[in-house]
Write a protein that holds these residues in place. Structure first.
Motif, mmCIF file in Angstrom:
data_model
loop_
_atom_site.group_PDB
_atom_site.id
_atom_site.type_symbol
_atom_site.label_atom_id
_atom_site.label_comp_id
_atom_site.label_asym_id
_atom_site.label_seq_id
_atom_site.Cartn_x
_atom_site.Cartn_y
_atom_site.Cartn_z
ATOM 1 N N GLY A 1 0.796 -1.219 0.000
ATOM 2 C CA GLY A 1 0.000 0.000 0.000
ATOM 3 C C GLY A 1 0.826 1.266 0.000
ATOM 4 N N ASP A 2 1.963 1.229 0.661
ATOM 5 C CA ASP A 2 2.790 2.431 0.758
ATOM 6 C C ASP A 2 3.798 2.556 -0.384
ATOM 7 N N LEU A 3 4.287 1.426 -0.885
ATOM 8 C CA LEU A 3 5.423 1.461 -1.801
ATOM 9 C C LEU A 3 5.081 1.145 -3.255
ATOM 10 N N LEU A 4 4.039 0.356 -3.508
ATOM 11 C CA LEU A 4 3.741 -0.059 -4.886
ATOM 12 C C LEU A 4 2.519 0.645 -5.470
ATOM 13 N N TYR A 5 1.386 0.557 -4.780
ATOM 14 C CA TYR A 5 0.143 1.102 -5.331
ATOM 15 C C TYR A 5 0.243 2.586 -5.704
ATOM 16 N N PRO A 6 0.737 3.455 -4.800
ATOM 17 C CA PRO A 6 0.758 4.886 -5.145
ATOM 18 C C PRO A 6 1.625 5.194 -6.359
ATOM 19 N N LEU A 7 2.766 4.514 -6.489
ATOM 20 C CA LEU A 7 3.650 4.767 -7.626
ATOM 21 C C LEU A 7 2.977 4.356 -8.931
ATOM 22 N N LEU A 8 2.296 3.212 -8.928
ATOM 23 C CA LEU A 8 1.568 2.781 -10.125
ATOM 24 C C LEU A 8 0.496 3.792 -10.507
ATOM 25 N N LYS A 9 -0.215 4.281 -9.505
ATOM 26 C CA LYS A 9 -1.351 5.167 -9.774
ATOM 27 C C LYS A 9 -0.913 6.556 -10.212
#
Length: 501
Positions: free
Chosen positions: A260-268
């Motif tokens: 939630g902190d490291l992967l999802y935001p960067l993708l979005k």
């Protein structure tokens, strides 16, 4: 035996009961009825009268054909059934050209929204979409969200997708998983030409094989969790208590937090891939919250066990989604520099699921300072203007004083203070600012800090009828070189008042 056509029933229901209706309706002009995907999706929402209105086929013609083939008619007659047709159904059914797979996937979701059971929709989904690609699911999710579909509804599509990986036998599960692993993932059209998804799984596998790489750690965590979930299900089948196994499984919350902190935001944010962040992230939270709720219940009733089985199944499905969708998408999009940053940030998280994170030497070197605009102060954690930094330090509800390694006062933040710090004291020897009876204590504390005997000294006291915590802390660089001492004064009366209620 009488054959009855109830006009209030869906086309799908009628055809299921009377298969000969397919040819009869097709001859009348309902050509879409011969397309399995349409029959299994729109057909479950469409009635004969509504379909006739959409296709501009006279109902008199339909009635005569049905009667000639020996059917008895009942239910809503055409005069009352020709009401407004739902726009979403009409838009799909009226289209003569082949319906896109994305639209078909969205039709499954609409069926769920209309109240049809998940198992029924799953059955049709698996029958018609055994070779669906991860990118198609992602595209359907993102289109639905752009159209304003509530996130809770989109999450149902995520649950249906998991049916791809769960056949009736172990062999079917493996076959379906391998099929998904080999499926090509494409980004949205504007990014398709820039990214090569053809070897996404190979790229993910290469990264996961690098000791210390974030995908290496996350994949190992999934492997351990999968084993624990299998063990937990076996215990439930044997009517045994899970004991410590339940607590270990709950460590997935750390694994989910890293995603939630490291992967999802960067993708979005950077790559405009919002499906995982909007859908999978919410499912993560639901799994974590349900496990927390179950842990609070002492009575392990049959209902409790049923809830536990359901959430364990969702956790197992999430493992498949991560390994076969999320991680490959990340492997294609994230740059080496971004993976290095993810690795360094991941060091702030506790080890979980029995997996100790390994060192990735290539990424261990601190990142270069972030680019700054003119007049900004650059720090490892970012950059700010002097105005911003000053306001920040003055906003923190603490009295802050910094003494350098040579024992000189160098900084006091501004604002009202219980322990006064006159500006004239800046650049003075810190010992000169304390009365004789306190000076020996101050010297002792700083000497301990300088010689690495202590890192902090908390002092609780009362002043003017209020409780204060004064904390002295050694300020060191990453090599533990002593740079000075900071004194922080915090009014703790708020805590006393809070816990008194």
């Amino acid at each position: 035996m009488s054959k009855t056509i109830d006009f209030s029933r869906s086309v799908y229901e009628l055809v299921t009961e009377y298969p000969e209706l397919v040819d009869i309706m097709a001859e009348l002009g309902f050509t879409e009825i011969k397309k399995p995907a349409m029959l299994h999706s729109v057909g479950k929402l469409m009635t004969i009268p509504k379909g006739a209105k959409i296709k501009n086929i006279p109902m008199e013609k339909v009635l005569m054909a049905l009667i000639q083939h020996g059917f008895t008619l009942s239910g809503e007659m055409p005069a009352t059934a020709m009401d407004e047709v739902p726009e979403t159904v009409a838009a799909v059914a009226a289209e003569e050209a082949p319906v896109s797979r994305t639209e078909q996937l969205k039709a499954y979701l609409r069926r769920l929204g209309a109240g049809e059971s998940l198992e029924s929709v799953r059955a049709d989904f698996v029958e018609n979409f055994q070779d669906v690609e991860a990118s198609e699911i992602m595209q359907a999710e993102q289109e639905l969200m752009r159209e304003g579909t509530p996130l809770a509804e989109v999450q149902k599509l995520c649950d249906i997708h998991s049916a791809l990986f769960h056949g009736a036998t172990r062999e079917e599960k493996i076959a379906n998983a391998e099929k998904e692993v080999m499926a090509s993932v494409r980004r949205a059209k504007e990014l398709a030409a820039q990214k090569d998804y053809g070897n996404k799984n190979e790229r993910a596998a290469v990264l996961a094989a690098i000791p210390g790489h974030p995908l290496h750690t996350l994949t190992r965590e999934n492997a351990v969790l999968s084993g624990w979930l299998t063990e937990a299900k076996a215990k439930l089948d044997a009517h045994e208590e899970l004991g410590e196994l339940f607590a270990r499984i709950r460590e997935l919350s750390v694994h989910y937090a890293k995603k939630g902190d490291l992967l999802y935001p960067l993708l979005k944010v950077k790559y405009e891939i919002s499906g995982p962040s909007n859908v999978m992230w919410t499912v993560d939270d639901e799994i974590r919250d349900e496990l927390a709720e179950l842990s609070k219940l002492d009575a392990h009733t049959p209902a409790w066990e049923e809830r536990l089985r359901a959430v364990l199944q969702r956790a197992e499905e999430m493992i498949y989604k991560e390994n076969n969708i999320l991680f490959p998408i990340c492997s294609v999009n994230f740059s080496e520099t971004e993976w290095h940053g993810i690795y360094r940030d991941s060091l702030d998280y506790a080890d979980c699921l029995g997996v100790k994170a390994e060192v990735w030497p290539e990424a261990a070197t601190p990142a270069a300072a972030a680019p700054a605009s003119e007049g900004e102060i650059v720090m490892p954690g970012g950059h700010m203007t002097l105005e911003q930094l000053t306001a920040l330090l003055n906003t923190i509800p603490l009295e802050i004083s910094f003494v350098d390694a040579d024992n000189y006062n160098r900084f006091f933040n501004e604002g009202p203070k219980v322990f006064k710090r006159p500006g004239m004291a800046i650049d003075r020897d810190v010992f000169s600012c304390h009365p004789p009876k306190i000076e020996p204590m101050v010297r002792s504390i700083i000497d301990d800090f300088r010689n690495d005997r202590r890192d902090s000294v908390p002092v609780w006291m009362q002043k003017n009828g209020r409780i204060f915590l004064v904390t002295y802390m050694a300020v060191r660089d990453k090599t533990r070189k002593y740079l000075g001492t900071v004194e922080i004064v915090q009014d703790m009366e708020f805590a006393k008042e809070h816990f008194a209620h």
